[in-house]
Enzyme design. Structure first.
Site, PDB file in Angstrom:
ATOM      1  N   THR A 101     -69.117  16.916 -52.202  1.00  0.00           N
ATOM      2  CA  THR A 101     -68.253  16.380 -52.056  1.00  0.00           C
ATOM      3  C   THR A 101     -66.933  16.497 -53.763  1.00  0.00           C
ATOM      4  O   THR A 101     -67.791  16.723 -54.732  1.00  0.00           O
ATOM      5  CB  THR A 101     -69.130  15.419 -53.231  1.00  0.00           C
ATOM      6  OG1 THR A 101     -68.095  13.874 -53.565  1.00  0.00           O
ATOM      7  CG2 THR A 101     -69.958  15.630 -54.180  1.00  0.00           C
ATOM      8  N   ALA A 122     -66.528   8.547 -43.398  1.00  0.00           N
ATOM      9  CA  ALA A 122     -67.295   9.233 -41.345  1.00  0.00           C
ATOM     10  C   ALA A 122     -67.505   7.737 -40.880  1.00  0.00           C
ATOM     11  O   ALA A 122     -67.743   7.886 -39.669  1.00  0.00           O
ATOM     12  CB  ALA A 122     -67.401  10.667 -40.998  1.00  0.00           C
ATOM     13  N   SER A 123     -69.196   7.606 -41.341  1.00  0.00           N
ATOM     14  CA  SER A 123     -69.762   6.456 -41.040  1.00  0.00           C
ATOM     15  C   SER A 123     -69.448   5.258 -40.319  1.00  0.00           C
ATOM     16  O   SER A 123     -69.271   4.645 -39.219  1.00  0.00           O
ATOM     17  CB  SER A 123     -70.820   6.019 -41.663  1.00  0.00           C
ATOM     18  OG  SER A 123     -71.503   7.667 -42.080  1.00  0.00           O
ATOM     19  N   HIS A 169     -73.796  13.621 -36.254  1.00  0.00           N
ATOM     20  CA  HIS A 169     -74.480  13.181 -37.745  1.00  0.00           C
ATOM     21  C   HIS A 169     -75.535  11.859 -37.117  1.00  0.00           C
ATOM     22  O   HIS A 169     -75.352  11.330 -36.399  1.00  0.00           O
ATOM     23  CB  HIS A 169     -73.397  12.487 -38.192  1.00  0.00           C
ATOM     24  CG  HIS A 169     -73.768  12.552 -39.888  1.00  0.00           C
ATOM     25  ND1 HIS A 169     -73.928  11.124 -39.988  1.00  0.00           N
ATOM     26  CD2 HIS A 169     -74.276  13.306 -40.885  1.00  0.00           C
ATOM     27  CE1 HIS A 169     -74.625  11.045 -41.292  1.00  0.00           C
ATOM     28  NE2 HIS A 169     -74.376  12.892 -41.768  1.00  0.00           N
ATOM     29  N   ASP A 219     -65.469  13.107 -35.457  1.00  0.00           N
ATOM     30  CA  ASP A 219     -66.720  13.272 -36.210  1.00  0.00           C
ATOM     31  C   ASP A 219     -65.290  15.249 -36.952  1.00  0.00           C
ATOM     32  O   ASP A 219     -66.027  15.387 -36.597  1.00  0.00           O
ATOM     33  CB  ASP A 219     -67.566  13.112 -36.091  1.00  0.00           C
ATOM     34  CG  ASP A 219     -67.731  12.713 -37.771  1.00  0.00           C
ATOM     35  OD1 ASP A 219     -67.446  13.774 -38.365  1.00  0.00           O
ATOM     36  OD2 ASP A 219     -69.180  12.777 -37.659  1.00  0.00           O
TER      37      ASP A 219
END
Length: 520
Positions: A83, A149-150, A230, A314
């Site tokens: 992150t 991204a979700s 994912h 993604d």
């Protein structure tokens, strides 16, 4: 708190954060906090009926907040994926919070919209993406910053679903070119239901079915993804109410990693159409979470375009690496893509949340997502972009400040240096594993991720090692499982990690293995 008190408290907080970063290596903090669920219950005071002094609030930061904080930027944090963060990005969030604007339309905050459009065009050039994604390019392409991204995956599913609904309702003959007779029968049945519902709506006081999101039409839709995609892809399909078929990945020759092949995709399309289902979308991954595998777009992209299937990519983790020329192989086949997303907040030194997304045809998205109440109308909406049409939420934060501040303050060369450093450090650990007679690589090292396991040990023993490492607390990493094989992942996450930390991690892993596995 007045402005003068805010100046003093703000400076104190900035010093606190700077001290925290300075002490991550030299201080007593570990990657994981030494707390158990519910630890805060005993420390929380009663809800205050009168103001607490700022001094007292600061006194509670360490025992209540920082003592329970997982230190993602600790040099021995190797879990998940990075992150990102930097001082310019923190400064951008301070300004965003201080302005406290909500940019749902151009008029609600013109600079928020305009800066986002411009900085995403910067990224198109820096990442080597197709020019048709640019907001400033001729044509309907556009970019927007999503939260995660979700969120981007969910938006892409909604957009792809609406596109397929429109094709069926307006251009049913489209499917005659690509569909079997079984699908043709399905289309006829769906159109019959649409006509029946239309008649019923004319005599019903309830709201009509949404034209582009008509559940009558998409009940036979099926989307595809690799079994390495994912978990947010599965959640997005679930929330969108569509079938999701996970296709078995294979070891590919290019990277020696797990990827979806065009043969597997073509076979699935043929099988599902024979069942009367309507394939409408593929969610491909560039940089899978488990092993950093890549679905090769140059192979599967032409299949999607030929079959009229929306292709979303993604690239949450790996997308940042496109800023370096040597990683441009990740973008091969991007010309076939309908929507693309990556998390700048993973590796571009911009803190959470900043997840750029691009559409090949943004005009369609506006049409599919448009809800236009009078209180949101303004005199410039015919010529200006209103980002509310490209997301689920109405409100949005000034995220583009992070891109603007970081790129201008650090420059592209510094970001490239950082990304190459992640890759290099991962290479150091991979070499240690390859030379170690007790361990083996599960797949070749890729970018900043190394996947490994103990040689000649079963899943249960490798899982015991992973749990023991995290219980020990000196380093933190997480496992994964692919096609029944359990392995450990070491991801280079902190900008403070050095080669000495990689050797330290290897030493700890060896020590815990001897203590917890070999001693049995």
């Amino acid at each position: 708190m007045d402005s003068q008190e805010f100046r003093q408290a703000g400076k104190r907080m900035v010093d606190y954060v700077a001290d925290y970063w300075d002490e991550l290596r030299t201080g007593q903090r570990r990657p994981l906090p030494p707390v158990k669920p519910g630890y805060l219950n005993e420390l929380m005071p009663e809800a205050p009926t009168k103001p607490d002094g700022w001094d007292r609030i600061f006194q509670d930061l360490e025992p209540m907040i920082m003592n329970g904080n997982t230190n993602w930027h600790h040099p021995h944090f190797f879990a998940y994926f990075p992150t990102a963060c930097s001082y310019p990005a923190i400064a951008a969030d301070i300004l965003s919070g201080g302005i406290s604007a909500v940019g749902f339309t151009w008029k609600s905050c013109p600079s928020m919209t305009e800066l986002e459009m411009s900085t995403l065009d910067w990224l198109v050039d820096l990442l080597g993406l197709p020019q048709h994604f640019k907001n400033a390019a001729e044509g309907p392409g556009c970019g927007i910053i999503q939260s995660t991204a979700s969120d981007a995956t969910l938006i892409a599913i909604f957009a792809a679903r609406a596109t397929a609904v429109e094709k069926i309702k307006v251009f049913p003959s489209f499917f005659e070119r690509v569909a079997s007779s079984k699908v043709g029968e399905t289309i006829k049945t769906l159109l019959s239901k649409v006509r029946q519902n239309t008649v019923e709506e004319e005599t019903n006081e309830c709201a009509a079915l949404p034209y582009y999101h008509d559940p009558t039409v998409f009940e036979k839709f099926v989307a595809y993804c690799s079994d390495q995609a994912h978990s947010s892809v599965e959640k997005g399909a679930m929330l969108a109410g569509i079938r999701l078929r996970k296709l078995t990945s294979s070891l590919d020759e290019q990277l020696g990693n797990y990827a979806l092949t065009k043969e597997t995709l073509e076979k699935a399309i043929k099988e599902d159409r024979a069942k009367g289902l309507i394939p409408f979308m593929l969610i491909a991954t560039v940089g899978t979470t488990s092993t950093c595998g890549v679905d090769h777009l140059e192979e599967i992209g032409p299949v999607c375009n030929k079959e009229g299937i929306w292709l979303h990519v993604d690239a949450a983790y790996a997308g940042s690496f496109l800023i370096c020329p040597e990683f441009h192989y990740l973008a091969k086949g991007m010309e076939f893509v309908d929507s693309y997303n990556f998390n700048a907040h993973k590796c571009l030194m911009m803190n959470f949340d900043c997840s750029p997304m691009w559409f090949k045809n943004g005009a369609h998205i506006v049409k599919y997502f448009n809800v236009d109440p009078l209180y949101l109308k303004h005199e410039h909406q015919a010529t200006a972009s209103d980002y509310r049409h490209f997301q689920v939420a109405l409100g949005r934060r000034f995220r583009s400040l992070k891109i603007w501040f970081v790129l201008r303050s650090l420059g592209v060369a510094r970001l490239q240096e950082y990304l190459r450093g992640l890759d290099k450090l991962a290479g150091v650990f991979a070499e240690l594993i390859q030379k170690d007679e007790d361990f083996e690589l599960f797949v070749p090292k890729h970018l900043g991720l190394v996947c490994f396991r103990m040689k000649d040990k079963n899943n249960e023993e490798n899982e015991k090692l992973c749990n023991a490492l995290n219980d020990d607390g000196r380093i933190h990493l997480v496992p994964s499982k692919v096609h029944g094989s359990y392995f450990l992942r070491l991801s280079i996450c902190s900008q403070f990690t050095k080669e000495e930390d990689i050797h330290f991690a290897h030493k700890v892993i060896k020590e815990i293995k001897e203590k917890e596995i070999d001693s049995l």
